[in-house]
Design a protein around this motif. Structure first.
Motif, PDB file in Angstrom:
ATOM      1  N   GLY A  42     -12.817  10.505  -8.143  1.00 44.39           N
ATOM      2  CA  GLY A  42     -12.072  11.741  -8.397  1.00 44.39           C
ATOM      3  C   GLY A  42     -10.867  11.849  -7.494  1.00 44.39           C
ATOM      4  N   GLU A  43     -10.003  12.785  -7.810  1.00 45.00           N
ATOM      5  CA  GLU A  43      -8.755  12.913  -7.076  1.00 45.00           C
ATOM      6  C   GLU A  43      -8.983  13.380  -5.647  1.00 45.00           C
ATOM      7  OE1 GLU A  43      -6.276  15.567  -9.319  1.00 45.00           O
ATOM      8  OE2 GLU A  43      -7.356  17.338  -8.651  1.00 45.00           O
ATOM      9  N   ALA A  44      -7.995  13.070  -4.790  1.00 49.92           N
ATOM     10  CA  ALA A  44      -8.082  13.440  -3.379  1.00 49.92           C
ATOM     11  C   ALA A  44      -6.680  13.559  -2.806  1.00 49.92           C
ATOM     12  CB  ALA A  44      -8.877  12.390  -2.604  1.00 49.92           C
ATOM     13  N   ARG A  45      -6.578  14.372  -1.750  1.00 52.77           N
ATOM     14  CA  ARG A  45      -5.327  14.479  -1.005  1.00 52.77           C
ATOM     15  C   ARG A  45      -5.339  13.430   0.103  1.00 52.77           C
ATOM     16  NH1 ARG A  45      -5.915  19.797   1.754  1.00 52.77           N
ATOM     17  NH2 ARG A  45      -7.969  18.890   1.970  1.00 52.77           N
ATOM     18  N   VAL A  46      -4.177  13.142   0.660  1.00 52.14           N
ATOM     19  CA  VAL A  46      -4.108  12.219   1.790  1.00 52.14           C
ATOM     20  C   VAL A  46      -5.004  12.731   2.913  1.00 52.14           C
ATOM     21  CG1 VAL A  46      -2.616  11.314   3.619  1.00 52.14           C
ATOM     22  CG2 VAL A  46      -1.873  11.194   1.236  1.00 52.14           C
ATOM     23  N   ALA A  47      -4.987  14.040   3.160  1.00 54.05           N
ATOM     24  CA  ALA A  47      -5.825  14.616   4.225  1.00 54.05           C
ATOM     25  C   ALA A  47      -7.303  14.326   3.978  1.00 54.05           C
ATOM     26  CB  ALA A  47      -5.585  16.118   4.335  1.00 54.05           C
ATOM     27  N   ASP A  48      -7.736  14.386   2.719  1.00 49.37           N
ATOM     28  CA  ASP A  48      -9.130  14.069   2.385  1.00 49.37           C
ATOM     29  C   ASP A  48      -9.431  12.610   2.698  1.00 49.37           C
ATOM     30  OD1 ASP A  48      -9.394  16.675   1.295  1.00 49.37           O
ATOM     31  OD2 ASP A  48      -8.703  15.961  -0.668  1.00 49.37           O
ATOM     32  N   LEU A  49      -8.502  11.730   2.309  1.00 49.45           N
ATOM     33  CA  LEU A  49      -8.690  10.297   2.540  1.00 49.45           C
ATOM     34  C   LEU A  49      -8.708   9.974   4.025  1.00 49.45           C
ATOM     35  CD1 LEU A  49      -6.303   9.027  -0.276  1.00 49.45           C
ATOM     36  CD2 LEU A  49      -8.804   8.972  -0.303  1.00 49.45           C
ATOM     37  N   VAL A  50      -7.863  10.644   4.797  1.00 43.66           N
ATOM     38  CA  VAL A  50      -7.830  10.441   6.254  1.00 43.66           C
ATOM     39  C   VAL A  50      -9.198  10.760   6.843  1.00 43.66           C
ATOM     40  CG1 VAL A  50      -6.902  11.389   8.415  1.00 43.66           C
ATOM     41  CG2 VAL A  50      -5.351  10.764   6.548  1.00 43.66           C
ATOM     42  N   GLY A  51      -9.752  11.901   6.456  1.00 47.19           N
ATOM     43  CA  GLY A  51     -11.055  12.306   6.974  1.00 47.19           C
ATOM     44  C   GLY A  51     -12.179  11.385   6.551  1.00 47.19           C
ATOM     45  N   GLU A  52     -12.148  10.936   5.304  1.00 47.66           N
ATOM     46  CA  GLU A  52     -13.219  10.095   4.780  1.00 47.66           C
ATOM     47  C   GLU A  52     -13.137   8.653   5.272  1.00 47.66           C
ATOM     48  OE1 GLU A  52     -13.489  10.567   0.512  1.00 47.66           O
ATOM     49  OE2 GLU A  52     -13.205  12.721   0.712  1.00 47.66           O
ATOM     50  N   LEU A  53     -11.913   8.148   5.436  1.00 41.49           N
ATOM     51  CA  LEU A  53     -11.740   6.755   5.850  1.00 41.49           C
ATOM     52  C   LEU A  53     -11.616   6.589   7.357  1.00 41.49           C
ATOM     53  CD1 LEU A  53      -9.230   5.634   3.065  1.00 41.49           C
ATOM     54  CD2 LEU A  53     -11.713   5.286   3.140  1.00 41.49           C
ATOM     55  N   GLY A  54     -11.353   7.694   8.062  1.00 46.92           N
ATOM     56  CA  GLY A  54     -11.230   7.632   9.511  1.00 46.92           C
ATOM     57  C   GLY A  54      -9.998   6.871   9.977  1.00 46.92           C
ATOM     58  N   LEU A  55      -8.915   6.964   9.219  1.00 48.04           N
ATOM     59  CA  LEU A  55      -7.676   6.269   9.553  1.00 48.04           C
ATOM     60  C   LEU A  55      -6.579   7.278   9.840  1.00 48.04           C
ATOM     61  CD1 LEU A  55      -7.828   3.608   6.720  1.00 48.04           C
ATOM     62  CD2 LEU A  55      -8.298   3.226   9.148  1.00 48.04           C
ATOM     63  N   ALA A  56      -5.514   6.821  10.456  1.00 49.16           N
ATOM     64  CA  ALA A  56      -4.378   7.685  10.746  1.00 49.16           C
ATOM     65  C   ALA A  56      -3.702   8.130   9.455  1.00 49.16           C
ATOM     66  CB  ALA A  56      -3.371   6.951  11.633  1.00 49.16           C
ATOM     67  N   GLN A  57      -3.137   9.318   9.484  1.00 50.57           N
ATOM     68  CA  GLN A  57      -2.457   9.854   8.313  1.00 50.57           C
ATOM     69  C   GLN A  57      -1.323   8.948   7.870  1.00 50.57           C
ATOM     70  OE1 GLN A  57       0.875  11.400   8.364  1.00 50.57           O
ATOM     71  NE2 GLN A  57       0.749  11.681   6.151  1.00 50.57           N
ATOM     72  N   SER A  58      -0.581   8.390   8.817  1.00 50.55           N
ATOM     73  CA  SER A  58       0.543   7.523   8.463  1.00 50.55           C
ATOM     74  C   SER A  58       0.066   6.250   7.763  1.00 50.55           C
ATOM     75  CB  SER A  58       1.363   7.168   9.707  1.00 50.55           C
ATOM     76  OG  SER A  58       0.561   6.503  10.664  1.00 50.55           O
ATOM     77  N   THR A  59      -1.069   5.732   8.193  1.00 54.04           N
ATOM     78  CA  THR A  59      -1.641   4.531   7.573  1.00 54.04           C
ATOM     79  C   THR A  59      -2.057   4.825   6.136  1.00 54.04           C
ATOM     80  OG1 THR A  59      -2.417   3.709   9.703  1.00 54.04           O
ATOM     81  CG2 THR A  59      -3.493   2.815   7.746  1.00 54.04           C
ATOM     82  N   VAL A  60      -2.785   5.905   5.948  1.00 51.83           N
ATOM     83  CA  VAL A  60      -3.248   6.268   4.601  1.00 51.83           C
ATOM     84  C   VAL A  60      -2.056   6.562   3.700  1.00 51.83           C
ATOM     85  CG1 VAL A  60      -4.555   7.976   3.271  1.00 51.83           C
ATOM     86  CG2 VAL A  60      -5.490   7.083   5.411  1.00 51.83           C
ATOM     87  N   SER A  61      -1.075   7.299   4.210  1.00 46.53           N
ATOM     88  CA  SER A  61       0.106   7.622   3.404  1.00 46.53           C
ATOM     89  C   SER A  61       0.842   6.369   2.960  1.00 46.53           C
ATOM     90  CB  SER A  61       1.062   8.523   4.195  1.00 46.53           C
ATOM     91  OG  SER A  61       0.506   9.802   4.360  1.00 46.53           O
ATOM     92  N   ALA A  62       0.979   5.404   3.852  1.00 54.71           N
ATOM     93  CA  ALA A  62       1.676   4.159   3.510  1.00 54.71           C
ATOM     94  C   ALA A  62       0.920   3.392   2.427  1.00 54.71           C
ATOM     95  CB  ALA A  62       1.849   3.293   4.752  1.00 54.71           C
ATOM     96  N   HIS A  63      -0.396   3.341   2.525  1.00 55.57           N
ATOM     97  CA  HIS A  63      -1.180   2.623   1.524  1.00 55.57           C
ATOM     98  C   HIS A  63      -1.197   3.355   0.182  1.00 55.57           C
ATOM     99  CE1 HIS A  63      -2.541  -0.752   3.890  1.00 55.57           C
ATOM    100  NE2 HIS A  63      -2.853   0.068   4.882  1.00 55.57           N
ATOM    101  N   VAL A  64      -1.262   4.676   0.215  1.00 52.93           N
ATOM    102  CA  VAL A  64      -1.187   5.451  -1.027  1.00 52.93           C
ATOM    103  C   VAL A  64       0.176   5.238  -1.679  1.00 52.93           C
ATOM    104  CG1 VAL A  64      -1.114   7.789  -1.991  1.00 52.93           C
ATOM    105  CG2 VAL A  64      -2.936   7.153  -0.401  1.00 52.93           C
ATOM    106  N   ALA A  65       1.227   5.210  -0.874  1.00 50.52           N
ATOM    107  CA  ALA A  65       2.570   4.974  -1.407  1.00 50.52           C
ATOM    108  C   ALA A  65       2.663   3.598  -2.059  1.00 50.52           C
ATOM    109  CB  ALA A  65       3.609   5.109  -0.297  1.00 50.52           C
TER     110      ALA A  65
END
Length: 125
Positions: A42-65
């Motif tokens: 299901g859908e998720a925000r970057v903030a959700d992914l950061v919390g679930e994956l335990g990674l930095a916001q910048s890392t998750v944002s770059a991979h989502v991009a």
């Protein structure tokens, strides 16, 4: 990419192969694959992914991009937030096929000296 099941040859068109290489390369990073697996639920925000994956916001944002640029993920703006989801349900079929192949090979790919779990560590079987 067109595959002839009888002789297992790719088409002569090099761009088809290049596109397949780009697709698999986009999924070859563990973080991107984890994001895709999460978005399969299901859908998720970057903030959700950061919390679930335990990674930095910048890392998750770059991979989502990266996944978005590859056309695998789309964003749905909602106010100041963006909810990401998989762009194509066919991606779930690809992941299921990969899991089937891993099970069929006994996860032998983990022993691959180039890409397996010990790749680059100097450990040999």
């Amino acid at each position: 990419m067109t595959i002839n099941k009888d002789v297992c040859l790719a088409t002569e068109n090099g761009s088809d192969l290049d596109n397949a290489v780009a697709l698999f390369h986009s999924l070859s990073d563990g973080t991107r694959l984890a994001i895709v697996r999460r978005l399969a639920g299901g859908e998720a925000r970057v903030a959700d992914l950061v919390g679930e994956l335990g990674l930095a916001q910048s890392t998750v944002s770059a991979h989502v991009a990266c996944l978005r640029d590859c056309g695998l993920v789309t964003g749905r703006p909602a106010g100041r937030q963006v909810f990401y989801s998989l762009s194509h349900p066919e991606l779930l079929d690809l992941l299921a096929s990969a899991e089937t192949l891993l099970a069929a090979t006994g996860s032998a790919v983990a022993l691959c000296p180039n890409y397996g779990a010990d790749a680059g560590s100097g450990v040999t079987a």
